[in-house]
Design a protein around this motif. Structure first.
Motif, PDB file in Angstrom:
ATOM      1  N   ALA A 156      13.973  -0.531  -6.898  1.00  9.46           N
ATOM      2  CA  ALA A 156      14.705  -1.346  -5.922  1.00  9.46           C
ATOM      3  C   ALA A 156      15.216  -2.656  -6.515  1.00  9.46           C
ATOM      4  CB  ALA A 156      13.808  -1.617  -4.720  1.00  9.46           C
ATOM      5  N   GLY A 157      15.043  -2.841  -7.834  1.00 11.04           N
ATOM      6  CA  GLY A 157      15.695  -3.979  -8.488  1.00 11.04           C
ATOM      7  C   GLY A 157      14.799  -5.170  -8.797  1.00 11.04           C
ATOM      8  N   ALA A 158      13.476  -5.002  -8.758  1.00 13.94           N
ATOM      9  CA  ALA A 158      12.597  -6.114  -9.145  1.00 13.94           C
ATOM     10  C   ALA A 158      12.774  -6.400 -10.633  1.00 13.94           C
ATOM     11  CB  ALA A 158      11.142  -5.762  -8.856  1.00 13.94           C
ATOM     12  N   ASP A 159      12.581  -7.661 -11.009  1.00 12.09           N
ATOM     13  CA  ASP A 159      12.682  -8.029 -12.433  1.00 12.09           C
ATOM     14  C   ASP A 159      11.350  -7.860 -13.147  1.00 12.09           C
ATOM     15  OD1 ASP A 159      15.468  -9.085 -12.550  1.00 12.09           O
ATOM     16  OD2 ASP A 159      14.663 -10.324 -10.937  1.00 12.09           O
ATOM     17  N   ARG A 182      15.961  -8.306  -2.710  1.00 14.81           N
ATOM     18  CA  ARG A 182      16.868  -8.323  -3.865  1.00 14.81           C
ATOM     19  C   ARG A 182      18.300  -8.644  -3.453  1.00 14.81           C
ATOM     20  NH1 ARG A 182      16.051  -9.302  -8.850  1.00 14.81           N
ATOM     21  NH2 ARG A 182      16.915 -11.061  -7.745  1.00 14.81           N
ATOM     22  N   GLU A 183      18.673  -8.132  -2.283  1.00  7.28           N
ATOM     23  CA  GLU A 183      20.025  -8.348  -1.782  1.00  7.28           C
ATOM     24  C   GLU A 183      20.340  -9.821  -1.542  1.00  7.28           C
ATOM     25  OE1 GLU A 183      21.589  -6.393   1.934  1.00  7.28           O
ATOM     26  OE2 GLU A 183      20.987  -4.646   0.729  1.00  7.28           O
ATOM     27  N   VAL A 184      19.329 -10.595  -1.130  1.00  8.68           N
ATOM     28  CA  VAL A 184      19.598 -12.005  -0.810  1.00  8.68           C
ATOM     29  C   VAL A 184      19.165 -12.977  -1.909  1.00  8.68           C
ATOM     30  CG1 VAL A 184      19.511 -11.760   1.697  1.00  8.68           C
ATOM     31  CG2 VAL A 184      17.402 -12.251   0.467  1.00  8.68           C
ATOM     32  N   LEU A 185      18.178 -12.588  -2.720  1.00 12.29           N
ATOM     33  CA  LEU A 185      17.611 -13.548  -3.668  1.00 12.29           C
ATOM     34  C   LEU A 185      18.413 -13.596  -4.967  1.00 12.29           C
ATOM     35  CD1 LEU A 185      15.075 -15.435  -4.163  1.00 12.29           C
ATOM     36  CD2 LEU A 185      14.104 -13.499  -5.411  1.00 12.29           C
ATOM     37  N   SER A 192       0.817  -1.206   0.000  1.00 15.33           N
ATOM     38  CA  SER A 192       0.000   0.000   0.000  1.00 15.33           C
ATOM     39  C   SER A 192       0.858   1.267   0.000  1.00 15.33           C
ATOM     40  CB  SER A 192      -0.977  -0.004   1.179  1.00 15.33           C
ATOM     41  OG  SER A 192      -0.283  -0.184   2.370  1.00 15.33           O
ATOM     42  N   SER A 193       2.181   1.099   0.065  1.00 14.84           N
ATOM     43  CA  SER A 193       3.018   2.305   0.069  1.00 14.84           C
ATOM     44  C   SER A 193       4.272   2.151  -0.793  1.00 14.84           C
ATOM     45  CB  SER A 193       3.382   2.672   1.518  1.00 14.84           C
ATOM     46  OG  SER A 193       4.755   2.661   1.751  1.00 14.84           O
ATOM     47  N   TYR A 194       4.581   3.210  -1.509  1.00  7.50           N
ATOM     48  CA  TYR A 194       5.781   3.256  -2.369  1.00  7.50           C
ATOM     49  C   TYR A 194       7.038   2.968  -1.547  1.00  7.50           C
ATOM     50  CZ  TYR A 194       9.649   5.805  -4.627  1.00  7.50           C
ATOM     51  OH  TYR A 194      10.867   6.171  -5.135  1.00  7.50           O
ATOM     52  N   GLU A 195       7.136   3.618  -0.374  1.00  6.77           N
ATOM     53  CA  GLU A 195       8.343   3.480   0.447  1.00  6.77           C
ATOM     54  C   GLU A 195       8.521   2.032   0.908  1.00  6.77           C
ATOM     55  OE1 GLU A 195       6.179   6.022   1.000  1.00  6.77           O
ATOM     56  OE2 GLU A 195       7.455   7.655   0.256  1.00  6.77           O
ATOM     57  N   GLU A 196       7.417   1.418   1.371  1.00  4.81           N
ATOM     58  CA  GLU A 196       7.503   0.050   1.887  1.00  4.81           C
ATOM     59  C   GLU A 196       7.850  -0.937   0.777  1.00  4.81           C
ATOM     60  OE1 GLU A 196       7.483  -1.032   4.993  1.00  4.81           O
ATOM     61  OE2 GLU A 196       7.261   1.015   5.684  1.00  4.81           O
ATOM     62  N   VAL A 197       7.232  -0.743  -0.395  1.00  2.00           N
ATOM     63  CA  VAL A 197       7.519  -1.646  -1.517  1.00  2.00           C
ATOM     64  C   VAL A 197       8.994  -1.533  -1.898  1.00  2.00           C
ATOM     65  CG1 VAL A 197       7.130  -1.958  -4.010  1.00  2.00           C
ATOM     66  CG2 VAL A 197       5.180  -1.830  -2.450  1.00  2.00           C
ATOM     67  N   LYS A 198       9.485  -0.305  -1.904  1.00  3.21           N
ATOM     68  CA  LYS A 198      10.882  -0.082  -2.274  1.00  3.21           C
ATOM     69  C   LYS A 198      11.817  -0.747  -1.248  1.00  3.21           C
ATOM     70  CE  LYS A 198      13.788   3.488  -4.105  1.00  3.21           C
ATOM     71  NZ  LYS A 198      13.987   4.848  -4.503  1.00  3.21           N
ATOM     72  N   LYS A 199      11.458  -0.571   0.022  1.00  2.00           N
ATOM     73  CA  LYS A 199      12.311  -1.103   1.097  1.00  2.00           C
ATOM     74  C   LYS A 199      12.355  -2.639   1.052  1.00  2.00           C
ATOM     75  CE  LYS A 199      11.295  -1.258   5.653  1.00  2.00           C
ATOM     76  NZ  LYS A 199      10.691  -0.727   6.856  1.00  2.00           N
ATOM     77  N   ILE A 200      11.206  -3.257   1.003  1.00  2.00           N
ATOM     78  CA  ILE A 200      11.196  -4.733   1.059  1.00  2.00           C
ATOM     79  C   ILE A 200      11.772  -5.341  -0.214  1.00  2.00           C
ATOM     80  CG2 ILE A 200       8.772  -5.021   0.346  1.00  2.00           C
ATOM     81  CD1 ILE A 200       8.820  -7.390   2.392  1.00  2.00           C
TER      82      ILE A 200
END
Ligand SMILES: Cc1cc2nc3c(=O)[nH]c(=O)nc-3n(C[C@H](O)[C@H](O)[C@H](O)COP(=O)(O)O)c2cc1C
Length: 255
Positions: A134-137, A106-109, A93-101
């Motif tokens: 944030a690096g989603a494909d 992304r760092e681990v997967l 529901s939030s741009y910031e949260e989506v970016k953060k998670i």
């Protein structure tokens, strides 16, 4: 990650041109998935994309570390579930949260990462942008739209959870509009869904920019829907001399 029994029944009910559901992410847990479901899925000549839904960032990270070690082709993070760290609101529901998670995962997967978005927001393109930055494909949309149905004799909601998610053809025009908006904003691929029940529906999504499509609710009425949609897309391609389906992605002619 851990087995969940889900919400109390009734968990689904029919609505005009659709259904309401509130399943509560019932599943048998990651160990069962690895031992039983994955070996079954591996028998088929198709990509395996695992849909993950957790309550906390740490849980998403932990499960992605496990998924890294498995013979799967990608991970779809369902960020539509309420989470403890975000005052009970879904991450999506939030741009910031989506970016953060997305950045954390992304760092681990080390597999392709798709972020599944909720339509229960006012600006889905902005939120989708957070996933891309944030690096989603890729992103997938739409998840179900919040709804409610009342039994007027009992004066009670039909779902035990009172409210649920609306899916099926009733939501298709909303889904097409959201896929259109997101696809023109993002550079990464879009997986479109929401009420697809025929090849004509699937082509609509592709014309507004969906690189791939997904079918949920229609399977309740006809488990052969996906096969029929594939055959229908092939007939559409023959009719219009389309050699590669990519030729029609995003090719809607606006008025
Ligand atoms: C019974 C049911 C269960 C669902 N479970 C999930 C789920 O576990 N994870 C998820 O990301 N979306 C889930 N969804 C949402 C669908 O994947 C899809 O986004 C939505 O239903 C719209 O597509 P449709 O109209 O083709 O069903 C579920 C939908 C239904 C109806």
């Amino acid at each position: 990650m851990k087995a969940k029994s889900g919400n109390k029944p009734p968990r689904i009910c029919e609505t005009p041109s659709g259904m309401l559901s509130s399943i509560g992410f019932q599943n048998q847990g990651i160990e069962y998935f690895i031992e039983t479901e994955l070996p079954f899925l591996e028998k088929f000549d198709t990509a395996i994309i695992v849909n993950v839904c957790e309550n906390k960032v740490e849980d998403y990270i932990e499960i992605c570390k496990i998924l890294n070690t498995l013979p799967i082709d990608g991970v779809e993070l369902n960020l539509a579930s309420p989470n403890i760290e975000n005052k009970g609101l879904p991450f999506a529901s939030s741009y910031e949260e989506v970016k953060k998670i997305t950045a954390n995962v992304r760092e681990v997967l080390n597999k392709p990462l798709i972020i599944k978005l909720t339509p229960n927001v006012s600006n889905i393109s902005k939120i989708a942008k957070g996933a891309e930055e944030a690096g989603a494909d890729g992103v997938s949309l739409i998840n179900t739209i919040l709804g409610m149905k009342i039994d007027i004799e009992k004066r009670r909601p039909l779902l035990a959870n009172n409210t649920g998610g609306l899916s099926g053809p009733a939501i298709r025009p909303i889904a097409v509009r959201m896929v259109y908006e997101v696809a023109k904003t993002l550079k990464i691929p879009v997986l479109g869904m929401g009420g697809i029940a025929s090849y004509e529906d699937a082509i609509e999504f592709m014309l507004v920019g969906a690189n791939a499509i997904s079918i949920g609710s229609a399977n309740f009425a006809n488990p052969y829907t996906s096969i029929e949609v594939i055959k229908g897309i092939e007939s559409y391609m023959r009719k219009y001399n389309i050699e590669n389906i990519n030729e029609i992605i995003g090719q809607v002619i606006l008025n």
